[in-house]
Design a protein around this motif. Structure first.
Motif, PDB file in Angstrom:
ATOM      1  N   ASP A  33      64.009 -47.153 110.523  1.00 25.70           N
ATOM      2  CA  ASP A  33      62.992 -47.016 109.469  1.00 25.70           C
ATOM      3  C   ASP A  33      62.553 -48.369 108.919  1.00 25.70           C
ATOM      4  N   ILE A  34      62.972 -49.439 109.571  1.00 28.25           N
ATOM      5  CA  ILE A  34      62.598 -50.796 109.169  1.00 28.25           C
ATOM      6  C   ILE A  34      61.782 -51.386 110.313  1.00 28.25           C
ATOM      7  N   GLN A  35      60.540 -51.740 110.036  1.00 26.81           N
ATOM      8  CA  GLN A  35      59.620 -52.174 111.095  1.00 26.81           C
ATOM      9  C   GLN A  35      58.879 -53.451 110.723  1.00 26.81           C
ATOM     10  N   TYR A  36      58.559 -54.266 111.734  1.00 28.08           N
ATOM     11  CA  TYR A  36      57.718 -55.438 111.547  1.00 28.08           C
ATOM     12  C   TYR A  36      56.570 -55.358 112.547  1.00 28.08           C
ATOM     13  N   ASP A  37      55.351 -55.356 112.037  1.00 22.19           N
ATOM     14  CA  ASP A  37      54.147 -55.354 112.865  1.00 22.19           C
ATOM     15  C   ASP A  37      53.609 -56.786 112.874  1.00 22.19           C
ATOM     16  N   ARG A  38      53.958 -57.522 113.910  1.00 24.86           N
ATOM     17  CA  ARG A  38      53.587 -58.947 113.997  1.00 24.86           C
ATOM     18  C   ARG A  38      52.068 -59.127 113.983  1.00 24.86           C
ATOM     19  N   ARG A  39      51.352 -58.267 114.687  1.00 19.53           N
ATOM     20  CA  ARG A  39      49.895 -58.395 114.773  1.00 19.53           C
ATOM     21  C   ARG A  39      49.245 -58.247 113.392  1.00 19.53           C
ATOM     22  N   ARG A  40      49.727 -57.296 112.621  1.00 32.58           N
ATOM     23  CA  ARG A  40      49.170 -57.065 111.272  1.00 32.58           C
ATOM     24  C   ARG A  40      49.873 -57.886 110.200  1.00 32.58           C
ATOM     25  N   ARG A  42      52.775 -57.397 108.839  1.00 34.53           N
ATOM     26  CA  ARG A  42      53.237 -56.451 107.823  1.00 34.53           C
ATOM     27  C   ARG A  42      54.648 -55.996 108.153  1.00 34.53           C
ATOM     28  N   PHE A  43      55.505 -56.019 107.128  1.00 37.50           N
ATOM     29  CA  PHE A  43      56.885 -55.557 107.223  1.00 37.50           C
ATOM     30  C   PHE A  43      57.010 -54.321 106.340  1.00 37.50           C
ATOM     31  N   THR A  44      57.556 -53.235 106.883  1.00 36.81           N
ATOM     32  CA  THR A  44      57.738 -52.006 106.113  1.00 36.81           C
ATOM     33  C   THR A  44      59.155 -51.467 106.309  1.00 36.81           C
ATOM     34  N   ALA A  45      59.641 -50.816 105.276  1.00 38.42           N
ATOM     35  CA  ALA A  45      60.951 -50.172 105.335  1.00 38.42           C
ATOM     36  C   ALA A  45      60.910 -48.936 104.451  1.00 38.42           C
ATOM     37  N   VAL A  46      61.538 -47.870 104.905  1.00 36.94           N
ATOM     38  CA  VAL A  46      61.629 -46.646 104.115  1.00 36.94           C
ATOM     39  C   VAL A  46      63.100 -46.415 103.793  1.00 36.94           C
ATOM     40  N   SER A  65      61.562 -43.915  99.348  1.00 38.48           N
ATOM     41  CA  SER A  65      60.689 -44.976  98.833  1.00 38.48           C
ATOM     42  C   SER A  65      60.288 -45.895  99.971  1.00 38.48           C
ATOM     43  N   ALA A  66      59.035 -46.308  99.952  1.00 31.86           N
ATOM     44  CA  ALA A  66      58.518 -47.220 100.963  1.00 31.86           C
ATOM     45  C   ALA A  66      58.369 -48.610 100.359  1.00 31.86           C
ATOM     46  N   LEU A  67      58.841 -49.604 101.098  1.00 37.78           N
ATOM     47  CA  LEU A  67      58.715 -51.004 100.707  1.00 37.78           C
ATOM     48  C   LEU A  67      57.810 -51.676 101.729  1.00 37.78           C
ATOM     49  N   ASP A 129      57.607 -44.701  95.535  1.00 38.58           N
ATOM     50  CA  ASP A 129      58.303 -43.471  95.885  1.00 38.58           C
ATOM     51  C   ASP A 129      57.329 -42.583  96.648  1.00 38.58           C
ATOM     52  N   VAL A 130      57.827 -41.977  97.740  1.00 38.74           N
ATOM     53  CA  VAL A 130      56.946 -41.185  98.595  1.00 38.74           C
ATOM     54  C   VAL A 130      57.428 -39.744  98.775  1.00 38.74           C
ATOM     55  N   SER A 131      58.433 -39.336  97.982  1.00 39.79           N
ATOM     56  CA  SER A 131      58.914 -37.956  98.054  1.00 39.79           C
ATOM     57  C   SER A 131      59.357 -37.502  96.667  1.00 39.79           C
ATOM     58  N   GLU A 132      59.600 -36.215  96.572  1.00 40.23           N
ATOM     59  CA  GLU A 132      60.196 -35.674  95.356  1.00 40.23           C
ATOM     60  C   GLU A 132      61.672 -36.069  95.328  1.00 40.23           C
TER      61      GLU A 132
END
Length: 146
Positions: A33-40, A42-46, A65-67, A129-132
């Protein structure tokens, strides 16, 4: 009953990032759930975030929660099994090490000595936060906490 309003935070400096770090303390994630999109760039983690803001309200809660970090030039890791997407990590802190202004490195420190180091042009982070919320099975505890 937990306060059900979703948390939404933005960070553009080290002080803001410290607030995000406090909100994410003891959050858990699967490495997949931890990703790095080098082209964009952008680093994301849930994460499954412990809702520290609900402390003292009886039941303990967690939420998804999304970071997100923008303007990420490079990501490196230490002591993390990147080839094990199902491995669980527990986040201890998020911090900023200044470099050539306004850039530097964002460090995500995990229990067990794992870390991710993001080289950034500047601090540009969002936490949402992305959920209940759902009842937590356990409340994290640290030495010196009540």
């Amino acid at each position: 009953m937990a306060r059900r309003e979703p948390l939404k935070l933005a960070a553009q400096d080290a002080e803001d990032l410290a607030v995000i770090s406090a909100a994410l303390q003891d959050a858990v994630a699967q490495l997949g759930d931890i990703q790095y999109d080098r082209r964009r760039r952008r680093f994301t983690a849930v994460f499954n975030r412990f809702r520290w803001e609900d402390r003292g309200m009886g039941q303990a809660w967690r939420t998804r929660s999304a970071l997100d970090f923008s303007d990420v030039l490079q990501v490196s890791s230490k002591n993390l099994k990147r080839d094990a997407p199902g491995a669980i990590v527990s986040l201890l802190a998020v911090s900023f090490e200044p470099g050539e202004a306004p850039g530097g490195h964002i460090l995500l420190a995990f229990s067990g000595g794992g870390e991710l180091r993001l080289e950034v042009e500047c601090i540009d982070a969002l936490l949402a936060d992305v959920s209940e919320p759902w009842p937590a099975k356990a409340r994290p505890s640290h030495e010196g906490m009540e």
